[in-house]
Write an enzyme that holds these catalytic residues in place. Sequence first.
Site, PDB file in Angstrom:
ATOM      1  N   ARG A   1       0.984  -1.013   0.264  1.00 36.57           N
ATOM      2  CA  ARG A   1      -0.025   0.010  -0.034  1.00 36.57           C
ATOM      3  C   ARG A   1       0.852   1.086   0.083  1.00 36.57           C
ATOM      4  O   ARG A   1       1.808   1.346   0.834  1.00 36.57           O
ATOM      5  CB  ARG A   1      -0.857  -0.225   1.285  1.00 36.57           C
ATOM      6  CG  ARG A   1      -1.485   1.281   1.306  1.00 36.57           C
ATOM      7  CD  ARG A   1      -2.817   1.383   2.454  1.00 36.57           C
ATOM      8  NE  ARG A   1      -3.941   0.476   1.837  1.00 36.57           N
ATOM      9  CZ  ARG A   1      -5.211   0.831   2.523  1.00 36.57           C
ATOM     10  NH1 ARG A   1      -5.370   1.358   3.548  1.00 36.57           N
ATOM     11  NH2 ARG A   1      -6.226   0.046   1.804  1.00 36.57           N
TER      12      ARG A   1
ATOM     13  N   HIS B   1      -7.512   0.966  -6.398  1.00 33.29           N
ATOM     14  CA  HIS B   1      -7.652  -0.207  -5.277  1.00 33.29           C
ATOM     15  C   HIS B   1      -8.407  -1.291  -5.730  1.00 33.29           C
ATOM     16  O   HIS B   1      -9.212  -1.525  -5.434  1.00 33.29           O
ATOM     17  CB  HIS B   1      -8.308   0.665  -4.300  1.00 33.29           C
ATOM     18  CG  HIS B   1      -8.485  -0.063  -3.102  1.00 33.29           C
ATOM     19  ND1 HIS B   1      -7.676  -0.946  -2.531  1.00 33.29           N
ATOM     20  CD2 HIS B   1      -9.058   0.535  -1.757  1.00 33.29           C
ATOM     21  CE1 HIS B   1      -7.932  -1.135  -1.213  1.00 33.29           C
ATOM     22  NE2 HIS B   1      -8.867  -0.456  -0.597  1.00 33.29           N
TER      23      HIS B   1
ATOM     24  N   GLN C   1     -10.319  -3.813  -3.346  1.00 31.85           N
ATOM     25  CA  GLN C   1     -11.625  -3.384  -3.017  1.00 31.85           C
ATOM     26  C   GLN C   1     -12.834  -3.516  -4.023  1.00 31.85           C
ATOM     27  O   GLN C   1     -13.810  -3.919  -3.765  1.00 31.85           O
ATOM     28  CB  GLN C   1     -11.515  -1.806  -2.768  1.00 31.85           C
ATOM     29  CG  GLN C   1     -12.739  -1.001  -2.290  1.00 31.85           C
ATOM     30  CD  GLN C   1     -13.140  -1.660  -0.918  1.00 31.85           C
ATOM     31  OE1 GLN C   1     -12.251  -1.495   0.076  1.00 31.85           O
ATOM     32  NE2 GLN C   1     -14.162  -2.040  -0.538  1.00 31.85           N
TER      33      GLN C   1
ATOM     34  N   ASP D   1     -17.238   6.928  -1.400  1.00 30.79           N
ATOM     35  CA  ASP D   1     -15.709   6.838  -0.608  1.00 30.79           C
ATOM     36  C   ASP D   1     -15.490   8.255  -0.213  1.00 30.79           C
ATOM     37  O   ASP D   1     -16.110   9.147  -0.511  1.00 30.79           O
ATOM     38  CB  ASP D   1     -14.685   6.581  -1.969  1.00 30.79           C
ATOM     39  CG  ASP D   1     -13.401   6.415  -1.431  1.00 30.79           C
ATOM     40  OD1 ASP D   1     -13.009   6.378   0.130  1.00 30.79           O
ATOM     41  OD2 ASP D   1     -12.336   6.383  -2.313  1.00 30.79           O
TER      42      ASP D   1
ATOM     43  N   CYS E   1     -16.637   1.954   0.767  1.00 33.62           N
ATOM     44  CA  CYS E   1     -15.387   1.088   1.102  1.00 33.62           C
ATOM     45  C   CYS E   1     -14.952   1.109   2.384  1.00 33.62           C
ATOM     46  O   CYS E   1     -14.150   0.233   2.842  1.00 33.62           O
ATOM     47  CB  CYS E   1     -14.504   1.378   0.070  1.00 33.62           C
ATOM     48  SG  CYS E   1     -14.108   3.077  -0.176  1.00 33.62           S
TER      49      CYS E   1
ATOM     50  N   ARG F   1     -13.724  -8.496   2.102  1.00 27.69           N
ATOM     51  CA  ARG F   1     -12.209  -8.306   1.688  1.00 27.69           C
ATOM     52  C   ARG F   1     -11.482  -9.616   1.967  1.00 27.69           C
ATOM     53  O   ARG F   1     -10.326  -9.945   1.023  1.00 27.69           O
ATOM     54  CB  ARG F   1     -11.486  -7.198   2.288  1.00 27.69           C
ATOM     55  CG  ARG F   1     -12.521  -5.702   2.200  1.00 27.69           C
ATOM     56  CD  ARG F   1     -12.243  -5.251   0.726  1.00 27.69           C
ATOM     57  NE  ARG F   1     -10.825  -5.003   0.391  1.00 27.69           N
ATOM     58  CZ  ARG F   1      -9.973  -3.963   0.900  1.00 27.69           C
ATOM     59  NH1 ARG F   1     -10.349  -2.996   1.385  1.00 27.69           N
ATOM     60  NH2 ARG F   1      -8.649  -3.940   0.520  1.00 27.69           N
TER      61      ARG F   1
HETATM   62  N1   CP Z   1     -11.370  -0.031   2.266  1.00 28.26           N
HETATM   63  C1   CP Z   1     -10.088  -0.168   2.716  1.00 28.26           C
HETATM   64  O1   CP Z   1      -9.052  -0.380   2.073  1.00 28.26           O
HETATM   65  O2   CP Z   1      -9.931   0.262   4.120  1.00 28.26           O
HETATM   66  P1   CP Z   1      -8.531   0.313   4.896  1.00 28.26           P
HETATM   67  O3   CP Z   1      -8.021   1.713   4.460  1.00 28.26           O
HETATM   68  O4   CP Z   1      -8.784   0.462   6.408  1.00 28.26           O
HETATM   69  O5   CP Z   1      -7.828  -0.685   4.484  1.00 28.26           O
HETATM   70  N1  NVA Z   2      -9.781   6.768  -1.857  1.00 27.72           N
HETATM   71  C1  NVA Z   2      -9.558   6.410  -0.250  1.00 27.72           C
HETATM   72  C2  NVA Z   2      -9.823   4.858  -0.037  1.00 27.72           C
HETATM   73  C3  NVA Z   2      -9.763   4.571   1.446  1.00 27.72           C
HETATM   74  C4  NVA Z   2      -9.904   2.856   1.439  1.00 27.72           C
HETATM   75  C5  NVA Z   2      -7.897   6.790   0.080  1.00 27.72           C
HETATM   76  O1  NVA Z   2      -7.155   6.702  -0.838  1.00 27.72           O
HETATM   77  O2  NVA Z   2      -7.706   7.252   1.101  1.00 27.72           O
END
Ligand code: CP
Ligand code: NVA
Length: 298
Positions: A101, A128, A131, A217, A257, A285
């Site tokens: 990530r 993502h 997701q 989101d 999400c 997930r």
């Molecule tokens: N939706 C999602 O990816 O959540 P986190 O940021 O908690 O991993």
């Molecule tokens: N768009 C958001 C998604 C979080 C799961 C971010 O990047 O923070």
Amino acid sequence: MKHLLKLEDFPRAAIEEILSSATVLKAGRGAHTNLPLTGQTWAMIFSKSSTRTRVSFEIGIRELGGQVIFLNARDIQLGRGEPIKDTARVLGRMAHGAVIRTFAQSDVDEFARFSGIPTINALTDDEHPCQILTDIFTFEELRGSLRGKTVTFIGDGACNVPISWIFAAATYGFQLRIAAPPEFQPSKTLLERAGGDVHCCTDVREAVRGAHLLYTDVWVSMGKEDEAAERLALLKDYQINAETVALAHPEALVMHCLPAYRGKEIDEATFEANADTIFRQAENRLHVQKAILNWAVA
Ligand code: CP
Ligand code: NVA
């Protein structure tokens, strides 16, 4: 070597294989006889916060027989400027797979290229994928095939989550509508690259009418905190609430999400009225990512 780096160019056959294997893994949780990660240790390198992604991958890897080490990018030399390609070549000689990530998509791509181990994108600024595969799985669990249906995304239409939805629409075959202010529309070049049945507008009512899935989101994605005040002002009318839900298909699902910011992208009452779906998404997930891991090492 198989990687899940983004949904752009990710083949439909792989999506179908992952979704159907997730159904089997969910039904058989706790009684898996096939443990494809036995003897393996996977590295998870995270430069951004995470609850769902981190926990679901850590548990999922263990449930498939593997071990996992979690590396906060700030704690390893990467955080002090060691290049991605060197980190990748070190981890590639020790770990059996990586879940990353981070900010730049190019960092995940480069890690995959230099490490020589299966690499999974656990969120970048661009996409993502885990997701959105989960969201398709969750929709289909509750409502049957998503093909030919309409998904409406409301909010920041230029961030990672809607971008992965855009690429999924083209590959998987559903209509996607995006309602976002002009400042947060996906770029024309990206839409051209993706193709598919994607309609972008600024009018929430137009985008929502008859939709089978309403999705939102956060307005302020990770890394965009400096823009928070400006984003909150520009996005204030792009909320899922009773008024938007009333215009959708009577059987429409509402998804998020997570994490959710009540009173911003969704109101409290609508969030709680759809909490069963939203937390099912979160649970899924685990099942879908186990299917991704299975696919990656097969
Ligand atoms: N939706 C999602 O990816 O959540 P986190 O940021 O908690 O991993
Ligand atoms: N768009 C958001 C998604 C979080 C799961 C971010 O990047 O923070």
